[in-house]
Design a protein around this motif. Structure first.
Motif, PDB file in Angstrom:
ATOM      1  N   ILE A 725       0.834  -1.206   0.000  1.00  0.00           N
ATOM      2  CA  ILE A 725       0.000   0.000   0.000  1.00  0.00           C
ATOM      3  C   ILE A 725       0.869   1.256   0.000  1.00  0.00           C
ATOM      4  N   THR A 726       2.027   1.194   0.620  1.00  0.00           N
ATOM      5  CA  THR A 726       2.933   2.357   0.610  1.00  0.00           C
ATOM      6  C   THR A 726       3.419   2.639  -0.808  1.00  0.00           C
ATOM      7  N   GLU A 727       3.778   1.585  -1.524  1.00  0.00           N
ATOM      8  CA  GLU A 727       4.244   1.751  -2.907  1.00  0.00           C
ATOM      9  C   GLU A 727       3.130   2.321  -3.787  1.00  0.00           C
ATOM     10  N   ALA A 728       1.909   1.819  -3.595  1.00  0.00           N
ATOM     11  CA  ALA A 728       0.778   2.293  -4.397  1.00  0.00           C
ATOM     12  C   ALA A 728       0.469   3.761  -4.101  1.00  0.00           C
ATOM     13  N   MET A 729       0.497   4.144  -2.829  1.00  0.00           N
ATOM     14  CA  MET A 729       0.198   5.530  -2.470  1.00  0.00           C
ATOM     15  C   MET A 729       1.254   6.481  -3.025  1.00  0.00           C
ATOM     16  N   ASN A 730       2.514   6.093  -2.941  1.00  0.00           N
ATOM     17  CA  ASN A 730       3.582   6.953  -3.484  1.00  0.00           C
ATOM     18  C   ASN A 730       3.419   7.141  -4.996  1.00  0.00           C
ATOM     19  N   ARG A 731       3.022   6.069  -5.670  1.00  0.00           N
ATOM     20  CA  ARG A 731       2.842   6.145  -7.118  1.00  0.00           C
ATOM     21  C   ARG A 731       1.680   7.078  -7.467  1.00  0.00           C
ATOM     22  N   TRP A 732       0.572   6.916  -6.759  1.00  0.00           N
ATOM     23  CA  TRP A 732      -0.604   7.739  -7.046  1.00  0.00           C
ATOM     24  C   TRP A 732      -0.375   9.210  -6.703  1.00  0.00           C
ATOM     25  N   LEU A 733       0.334   9.464  -5.616  1.00  0.00           N
ATOM     26  CA  LEU A 733       0.532  10.857  -5.221  1.00  0.00           C
ATOM     27  C   LEU A 733       1.563  11.557  -6.105  1.00  0.00           C
ATOM     28  N   SER A 734       2.418  10.785  -6.754  1.00  0.00           N
ATOM     29  CA  SER A 734       3.356  11.380  -7.710  1.00  0.00           C
ATOM     30  C   SER A 734       2.627  11.767  -8.993  1.00  0.00           C
ATOM     31  N   SER A 735       1.682  10.918  -9.392  1.00  0.00           N
ATOM     32  CA  SER A 735       0.895  11.193 -10.590  1.00  0.00           C
ATOM     33  C   SER A 735      -0.557  10.813 -10.292  1.00  0.00           C
ATOM     34  N   PRO A 736      -1.308  11.729  -9.678  1.00  0.00           N
ATOM     35  CA  PRO A 736      -2.651  11.404  -9.183  1.00  0.00           C
ATOM     36  C   PRO A 736      -3.616  10.961 -10.271  1.00  0.00           C
ATOM     37  N   PRO A 737      -4.354   9.889 -10.026  1.00  0.00           N
ATOM     38  CA  PRO A 737      -5.391   9.463 -10.976  1.00  0.00           C
ATOM     39  C   PRO A 737      -6.561  10.441 -10.929  1.00  0.00           C
ATOM     40  N   GLN A 738      -7.427  10.365 -11.908  1.00  0.00           N
ATOM     41  CA  GLN A 738      -8.567  11.281 -11.967  1.00  0.00           C
ATOM     42  C   GLN A 738      -9.489  11.071 -10.774  1.00  0.00           C
ATOM     43  N   ASP A 739      -9.632   9.838 -10.321  1.00  0.00           N
ATOM     44  CA  ASP A 739     -10.493   9.518  -9.177  1.00  0.00           C
ATOM     45  C   ASP A 739      -9.694   8.655  -8.207  1.00  0.00           C
ATOM     46  N   MET A 740      -9.118   9.301  -7.204  1.00  0.00           N
ATOM     47  CA  MET A 740      -8.278   8.587  -6.243  1.00  0.00           C
ATOM     48  C   MET A 740      -9.077   7.536  -5.476  1.00  0.00           C
ATOM     49  N   ARG A 741     -10.288   7.875  -5.116  1.00  0.00           N
ATOM     50  CA  ARG A 741     -11.112   6.946  -4.342  1.00  0.00           C
ATOM     51  C   ARG A 741     -11.386   5.669  -5.144  1.00  0.00           C
ATOM     52  N   ALA A 742     -11.759   5.845  -6.396  1.00  0.00           N
ATOM     53  CA  ALA A 742     -12.053   4.678  -7.237  1.00  0.00           C
ATOM     54  C   ALA A 742     -10.805   3.831  -7.454  1.00  0.00           C
ATOM     55  N   SER A 743      -9.662   4.486  -7.646  1.00  0.00           N
ATOM     56  CA  SER A 743      -8.405   3.759  -7.868  1.00  0.00           C
ATOM     57  C   SER A 743      -8.017   2.946  -6.640  1.00  0.00           C
ATOM     58  N   LEU A 744      -8.184   3.548  -5.465  1.00  0.00           N
ATOM     59  CA  LEU A 744      -7.834   2.861  -4.221  1.00  0.00           C
ATOM     60  C   LEU A 744      -8.773   1.681  -3.975  1.00  0.00           C
ATOM     61  N   ALA A 745     -10.060   1.880  -4.236  1.00  0.00           N
ATOM     62  CA  ALA A 745     -11.030   0.800  -4.044  1.00  0.00           C
ATOM     63  C   ALA A 745     -10.749  -0.360  -4.995  1.00  0.00           C
ATOM     64  N   LYS A 746     -10.416  -0.032  -6.226  1.00  0.00           N
ATOM     65  CA  LYS A 746     -10.105  -1.075  -7.216  1.00  0.00           C
ATOM     66  C   LYS A 746      -8.847  -1.835  -6.811  1.00  0.00           C
ATOM     67  N   TRP A 747      -7.844  -1.118  -6.330  1.00  0.00           N
ATOM     68  CA  TRP A 747      -6.599  -1.754  -5.889  1.00  0.00           C
ATOM     69  C   TRP A 747      -6.868  -2.696  -4.714  1.00  0.00           C
ATOM     70  N   ALA A 748      -7.685  -2.221  -3.752  1.00  0.00           N
ATOM     71  CA  ALA A 748      -7.997  -3.048  -2.580  1.00  0.00           C
ATOM     72  C   ALA A 748      -8.689  -4.343  -2.994  1.00  0.00           C
ATOM     73  N   ALA A 749      -9.617  -4.240  -3.943  1.00  0.00           N
ATOM     74  CA  ALA A 749     -10.334  -5.430  -4.404  1.00  0.00           C
ATOM     75  C   ALA A 749      -9.374  -6.440  -5.033  1.00  0.00           C
ATOM     76  N   LYS A 750      -8.409  -5.956  -5.820  1.00  0.00           N
ATOM     77  CA  LYS A 750      -7.425  -6.852  -6.441  1.00  0.00           C
ATOM     78  C   LYS A 750      -6.541  -7.532  -5.404  1.00  0.00           C
ATOM     79  N   GLN A 751      -6.309  -6.827  -4.290  1.00  0.00           N
ATOM     80  CA  GLN A 751      -5.475  -7.396  -3.223  1.00  0.00           C
ATOM     81  C   GLN A 751      -6.263  -8.320  -2.299  1.00  0.00           C
ATOM     82  N   GLY A 752      -7.566  -8.435  -2.553  1.00  0.00           N
ATOM     83  CA  GLY A 752      -8.401  -9.281  -1.700  1.00  0.00           C
ATOM     84  C   GLY A 752      -8.741  -8.631  -0.378  1.00  0.00           C
ATOM     85  N   ILE A 753      -8.665  -7.305  -0.326  1.00  0.00           N
ATOM     86  CA  ILE A 753      -8.987  -6.565   0.898  1.00  0.00           C
ATOM     87  C   ILE A 753     -10.459  -6.180   0.857  1.00  0.00           C
ATOM     88  N   ALA A 754     -11.234  -6.692   1.809  1.00  0.00           N
ATOM     89  CA  ALA A 754     -12.670  -6.416   1.851  1.00  0.00           C
ATOM     90  C   ALA A 754     -12.917  -5.040   2.466  1.00  0.00           C
TER      91      ALA A 754
END
Length: 756
Positions: A725-754
């Motif tokens: 999650i630290t690596e993902a946050m650093n990547r997103w904050l360097s180049s923010p996606p259009q929808d941070m919330r959606a990107s984080l939720a999608k990432w969590a789902a791929k990681q199996g985080i409910a």
């Protein structure tokens, strides 16, 4: 002639009319003649609410052909304005008023002066009583008072004669006897169901006109004596109510209970010929009209106290004693109230009280702060709900969506039950984590602590398995008090809290009052001038200026923590010198206790709450001074975005997962790396699973959240790998996606985080 004498003259004649066998229309026709003659007014008219419209029922001076023909909507014309706003109008020139409307069938074009008062029954306007005169003039105060008293008697006549439909008297339409849904302002989120119970059951006044004025006066005197004895007895108790923190709120009631002006006005109303109950209600109506004109929230709060006391006096004199709190709740309850104070809320049995719906209320109201700590959903600004609900009605409160369903249809109830069942299932899963320590998948221990502010909150500590109290809001004791809590009372509370916490740490935040958490006994010219109270004279700023306030609290905390560890956190620090000044107050009290040979705390840990963005610019100067740092995300977010969180239009506008707030928080976390300082988060952001996931990726390892959020965050922690999650946050904050919330939720789902 005095106002009482003028009213008495009219009421004497009205008494004869009401006692006669004349039909209702005939009585109204005679009433307008009596009032017109007594006030030497050329026109007197009565409009009554029928089928949702104000209909001219009787008149002296206007064309008789207009009776039962002229009709006005609520809010239409001067008559409709009076009824809609429940206010009095007194105009020398009626046509100059912006709401004036001319109805040619009445023949009123030659009349200039106009005065009108609402006819009120059960707090609702059911008609208006108006007078007019050819010559432009304002009516005298004694004439207006006579009209207001007469209108009160008319309300009884109108109700008894059945001239207004009972459903209208109660404020309900025929459609509202079935299922009704009302929107409101979500003040405390959550789901709740139960039966409707009125906070203050209505007192029914059976007789308005007095048979013997002296008998009524003696009844009021006895009621005043009994009420004052009650208030005196309550204020002398060492611990009043369930929690004990609100004992001093009764000091305000005591001040009003002995107010000579209030009792004099009630006596004057009795002099006019009203019964004791009607006189109290008459003065109370005047208070309500004044409340509608008050913009100052502090003064409005004081007027609410007077209204509460009026209800107490009315219950005593009528013999209709008991409130919902004193009578006790027998079933799961949704409390229905116009408004509610924090001390009043604390009187209720929490096992039965499931939710609160108010006609008034704001996000910054004191009762909301306490209700949030108690975990009770609250909906405010539910306009007209008291007129739509009957005691015992089934109520479904959705504090998430901001709606309340009254007498719900089966399909609505089933859908709500499904949502509620899923919520309870999740809570059962979280309950199983009570004794489980929250380690991440990579083996890092995350501290999950809870917020508190009342004695009773401490029972949640072991119930949810929190690591301690990461934020104890000491201001609750100040918010529910009418006078400054004395050091001994503070000492008793802090000692009880530490005893209940046992070996678990408790971080006491020094008092955060002022601004939007105003208390009348510490009000000042500076705070009254605050246009942005959240950024004004509050918290540590107030405490440093009024050093006696912080001095008493410091002494109480130091004495309460004798022989154990003490954690103290200072709020609203903008620059390091403020921390130094606050700590100096504690150091001075510590030295005093040392000289007095008092047992001292074994360890004292001082920390700061980072809410003001300026503090982030000088963390290198502050960090060597503190043991811990807690980021207050609620205030910090509103300061960063210049968005008042009390404004409903802005409350949901700015996302906690926006790159701006996340970058700011990362900068704070990076400033503490390698430093001997414990970093945490206090606030709603840390209690939401997706936001907490982002915070862990930024470097935060301690969360202090509401008790109900402890289980969900524990469950989240056990699914997270910090490196990922630290690596993902650093990547997103360097180049923010259009929808941070959606990107984080999608990432969590791929990681199996409910994520709920």
């Amino acid at each position: 002639m005095t106002a009482a004498a003028a009213a008495r003259s009219i009421l004497t004649q009205l008494h004869e009319v009401m006692a006669s066998r004349m039909h209702a229309q005939g009585k109204l026709d005679r009433v307008v003649e009596i009032i017109g003659e007594s006030l030497h007014s050329e026109v007197c008219s009565i409009y009554l609410l029928r089928e949702g419209m104000l209909e001219l029922f009787a008149t002296r001076g206007l064309n008789k052909e207009a009776v039962h023909v002229t009709r006005l909507a609520m809010g239409e014309g001067l008559t409709g304005t009076i009824a809609d706003r429940i206010e009095t109008l007194n105009l020398a020139e009626a046509k100059a008023h912006p709401d004036f409307q001319y109805r040619p069938e009445t023949g009123e074009d030659k009349f200039h002066s106009f005065a009108g008062v609402p006819i009120v029954y059960r707090e609702r306007a059911v008609g208006t009583l108006c007078v007019q005169h050819v010559e432009p003039r304002r009516y005298e105060d004694i004439e207006i008072e006579a009209l207001q008293t007469t209108a009160m008697v008319l309300s009884e006549l109108i109700a008894n004669a059945g001239l207004v439909d009972e459903e209208q008297v109660l404020g309900r339409s025929g459609a509202q006897t079935g299922p009704v849904s009302i929107d409101g302002l979500p003040l405390v989120k959550g789901l709740a169901s139960g039966v409707a119970v009125f906070h203050q059951p209505r007192v029914t006044i059976d007789q308005v006109m007095a048979d013997d004025i002296e008998v009524e006066r003696q009844r009021v005197y006895r009621a005043f004596d009994r009420m004052r004895d009650q208030i005196d007895g309550m204020t002398q108790q060492a611990d009043f109510g369930k929690g004990g923190e609100h004992e001093e709120v009764l000091q305000t009631y005591k001040m009003f209970a002995y107010d000579e002006g209030w009792s004099r006005r009630i006596n004057e109303a009795i002099d006019s010929g009203l019964t004791a109950e009607a006189a109290i209600e008459r003065v109370q109506q005047r208070t309500r009209m004044r409340m509608r004109e008050i913009d100052d929230p502090l003064l409005a709060e004081r007027m609410h106290d007077l209204e509460d006391l009026s209800n107490r006096l009315l219950r005593i004199v009528s013999g209709q004693l008991g409130t919902a709190a004193t009578q006790g709740l027998r079933r799961d309850t949704i409390l229905i109230a116009k408004s509610l104070g924090p001390a009043e809320l604390l009187e209720y049995d929490r096992r039965r009280l499931k939710g609160v719906v108010m006609e008034e209320g704001s996000l910054t109201a004191h009762v909301v702060i306490v209700a949030r700590a108690m975990g009770i959903p609250v909906l405010g600004r539910a306009r007209g709900i008291r007129g739509m609900v009957v005691e015992g009605d089934e109520i479904l409160l959705d504090g998430d969506k901001g709606t309340v369903s009254i007498r719900p249809a089966q399909a609505v109830a089933d859908a709500f039950d499904t949502r509620f069942a899923k919520s309870r299932e999740r809570q059962a899963v979280y309950a199983e984590l009570r004794d489980v320590e929250p380690f991440t998948r990579c083996g890092t221990r995350i501290q999950v602590m809870m917020n508190a502010g009342l004695r009773d909150d401490l029972s949640n500590l072991n119930l949810v398995g929190a690591d301690g109290i990461g934020l104890f809001r000491t201001e609750f004791q100040f918010l529910v008090s009418a006078t400054l809590p004395q050091r001994e009372r503070q000492l008793r509370l802090y000692r009880d809290v530490l005893d209940a916490a046992g070996d678990k740490p408790v971080i006491f935040r020094t008092v955060d009052i002022g601004g939007d958490k105003a208390v009348p006994y510490l009000n000042s010219a500076e705070s009254e001038l605050d246009e942005n109270p959240a950024m004004g004279w509050r918290a540590l700023r107030m405490a440093l200026e009024r050093e006696g306030l912080l001095k008493a609290q410091a002494r109480a905390l130091l004495e309460a923590a004798a022989g154990r560890s003490l954690y103290v956190m200072f709020p609203m620090i903008s620059e390091p010198w403020e921390f130094d000044a606050a700590k100096a107050v504690f150091d001075k009290q510590l030295e005093f206790l040392r000289k007095q040979k008092h047992l001292l705390p074994e360890q004292i840990h001082y920390g700061a709450m980072l809410e003001v963005p300026s503090l982030a610019e000088v963390l290198d100067l502050l960090i060597p001074r503190v043991s811990f740092l807690s980021v207050g995300t609620n205030d910090l977010t509103q300061f960063l975005f210049a968005a008042d969180r009390a404004n409903p239009k802005l409350a949901e506008r700015y996302d906690w997962l926006s790159p701006s707030i996340l970058r700011f928080l990362r900068r704070i976390a990076q400033a503490t790396v390698g430093q001997p300082v414990d970093l945490g988060v206090c606030g709603e952001m840390g209690g939401r699973q997706l936001e907490a996931l982002a915070l862990m990726g930024l470097g935060f390892r301690r969360f202090s959240i509401t008790p109900v959020s402890v289980g969900p965050i524990k469950e989240l922690v056990r699914q997270v790998d910090l490196a990922s999650i630290t690596e993902a946050m650093n990547r997103w904050l360097s180049s923010p996606p259009q929808d941070m919330r959606a990107s984080l939720a999608k990432w969590a789902a791929k990681q199996g985080i409910a994520i709920d």
